[in-house]
Design a protein around this motif. Sequence first.
Motif, PDB file in Angstrom:
ATOM      1  N   LEU A 151     -13.092   5.576  27.622  1.00 33.01           N
ATOM      2  CA  LEU A 151     -12.962   6.867  26.979  1.00 33.01           C
ATOM      3  C   LEU A 151     -14.027   7.816  27.532  1.00 33.01           C
ATOM      4  N   THR A 152     -13.659   9.056  27.787  1.00 28.48           N
ATOM      5  CA  THR A 152     -14.602   9.977  28.402  1.00 28.48           C
ATOM      6  C   THR A 152     -14.401  11.392  27.886  1.00 28.48           C
ATOM      7  N   ARG A 153     -15.467  12.172  27.905  1.00 26.96           N
ATOM      8  CA  ARG A 153     -15.375  13.599  27.607  1.00 26.96           C
ATOM      9  C   ARG A 153     -15.310  14.423  28.884  1.00 26.96           C
ATOM     10  N   LEU A 198      -5.594   0.011  35.017  1.00 25.28           N
ATOM     11  CA  LEU A 198      -6.418   1.193  35.199  1.00 25.28           C
ATOM     12  C   LEU A 198      -7.198   1.514  33.930  1.00 25.28           C
ATOM     13  N   VAL A 199      -6.647   1.132  32.789  1.00 25.48           N
ATOM     14  CA  VAL A 199      -7.340   1.243  31.503  1.00 25.48           C
ATOM     15  C   VAL A 199      -7.157  -0.081  30.770  1.00 25.48           C
ATOM     16  N   PRO A 200      -8.237  -0.828  30.489  1.00 29.57           N
ATOM     17  CA  PRO A 200      -8.102  -2.083  29.751  1.00 29.57           C
ATOM     18  C   PRO A 200      -7.757  -1.805  28.287  1.00 29.57           C
ATOM     19  N   MET A 201      -7.484  -2.852  27.516  1.00 31.41           N
ATOM     20  CA  MET A 201      -7.174  -2.657  26.107  1.00 31.41           C
ATOM     21  C   MET A 201      -8.314  -1.909  25.425  1.00 31.41           C
ATOM     22  N   THR A 202      -7.963  -0.767  24.833  1.00 34.72           N
ATOM     23  CA  THR A 202      -8.962   0.143  24.271  1.00 34.72           C
ATOM     24  C   THR A 202      -8.473   0.678  22.937  1.00 34.72           C
ATOM     25  N   GLU A 203      -9.400   0.844  22.016  1.00 31.81           N
ATOM     26  CA  GLU A 203      -9.073   1.405  20.711  1.00 31.81           C
ATOM     27  C   GLU A 203      -8.851   2.907  20.834  1.00 31.81           C
ATOM     28  N   LEU A 204      -7.776   3.397  20.232  1.00 29.28           N
ATOM     29  CA  LEU A 204      -7.515   4.828  20.207  1.00 29.28           C
ATOM     30  C   LEU A 204      -8.204   5.448  19.000  1.00 29.28           C
ATOM     31  N   LYS A 205      -8.766   6.636  19.202  1.00 22.17           N
ATOM     32  CA  LYS A 205      -9.536   7.288  18.147  1.00 22.17           C
ATOM     33  C   LYS A 205      -8.899   8.615  17.772  1.00 22.17           C
ATOM     34  N   ASN A 239      -7.197  11.319  23.703  1.00 17.70           N
ATOM     35  CA  ASN A 239      -8.060  10.247  24.191  1.00 17.70           C
ATOM     36  C   ASN A 239      -8.008  10.292  25.720  1.00 17.70           C
ATOM     37  N   TYR A 240      -9.130  10.658  26.344  1.00 17.26           N
ATOM     38  CA  TYR A 240      -9.177  10.844  27.798  1.00 17.26           C
ATOM     39  C   TYR A 240      -9.796   9.626  28.479  1.00 17.26           C
ATOM     40  N   PHE A 241      -9.225   9.271  29.621  1.00 21.10           N
ATOM     41  CA  PHE A 241      -9.702   8.114  30.382  1.00 21.10           C
ATOM     42  C   PHE A 241      -9.823   8.487  31.857  1.00 21.10           C
TER      43      PHE A 241
END
Length: 412
Positions: free
Chosen positions: A10-12, A154-161, A170-172
């Motif tokens: 996750l990134t800003r 490209l994106v592993p399992m990640t919690e969505l916020k 949610n930016y990656f």
Amino acid sequence: MADTPKEGKLTRFVNFTQLIDMASESVGGKILFSTDDFFAPAENLIKSDSPSFKEHEYTEFGKWMDGWETRRRRIPGHDWCIIKLGIQGIIRGFDVDISYFTGNYAPQMSIQAANLDEDKLPEIPQRGVRMGAAATAEEFEAIAELKSNDWNYLVPMTELKPERPASSHNYFLVNSQQRWTHVRLNIFPDGGIARLRVYGTGQKDWIAADPKKPVDLVGIAFGGVCVGFSNAHVGHPNNIIGVGRAKSMADGWETARRLDRPPIVEHDETGVLLGSGCEWAVFRLAHPGVITQIEIDTKYFKGNSPDTCKLDGCVLTTQEEEDMINKKWNLAAHRWKPLLPVTKLSPNQSHSFDSLTLELQDVITHAKLTIAPDGGVSRLRLKGFPSSICLLWPRERPMKTFSVKAHFQANL
């Protein structure tokens, strides 16, 4: 100083959202498969418009939602879908948008990708109308040939916020330099997602290109990108090298009105405004080459088109480009080659010109569009022929992004 974001986290850092959405239906993105589309079909994921909400709207299956929403899973496994990118190329980042999915969004997700040979793809059944349906055994059997379980993550399992109900992004960030043609969105275990934006730049197979046919060397679908600009009041300059014709004024690049414009407007004997300043945008070509034809389109800009424009080109190495970005493109004047002299523009009209530099040795890597005094442009096309000077540009190097904060306000 903030840490550089890690790939797939996750990134800003959202500079990549200024690039094109490679999965959008507007550029040919397509849903090939979805495990379940009970409440809302996966096709909604790739709509070009922003998600909306209808408080009192229901279907025969449940609450109407503008996104992809699966049924509450009561059997083993999780839900997923496969998207064929409309523009194939390098992915710079994802936006997993769960706007309006306040009590029904997918709690976790991951994204995989593959670079598949179009000629070797299996025949996949047409999806048709999907609401209220789950994938059939025939569809599972056909999609299994893609072996998507083994695709790169490209994106592993990640919690969505979740954030605000009407704007929950949610930016990656993605640092991969590989070319991708398909993505697989996994949600765990079920639920909804409003939109999936796959931001990046196209990558054309230049070896297979017809050497006798001019090609748009600045097109974002082929790998062109804006690397600097003076002002972006409404719309990023990347918009003007987008796919197809502009759909509206919002699909172009418009600058603010210059505050240093003279109180009384005057023009010279040729009709060009006097002492009115200018704005500019610099583009790295998708492939170094020779520009032979120039198209500048002011469609939709009826009361706010520029008075004039000009176009220049130059040759820069990767390091020189980075230096220019840091120096706000203060490049010595003698480095620029004129491609189009100062030329009057008309509102709401497509303009076509021959380049000044038709000789084959006049190769450029970058082009600078200058408009005066200000205003908007909907499209820029620079047609010509690629050159072997591409050796100046090692593509394995990560792209250095450029941005200034754009102000998205209504034009006064």
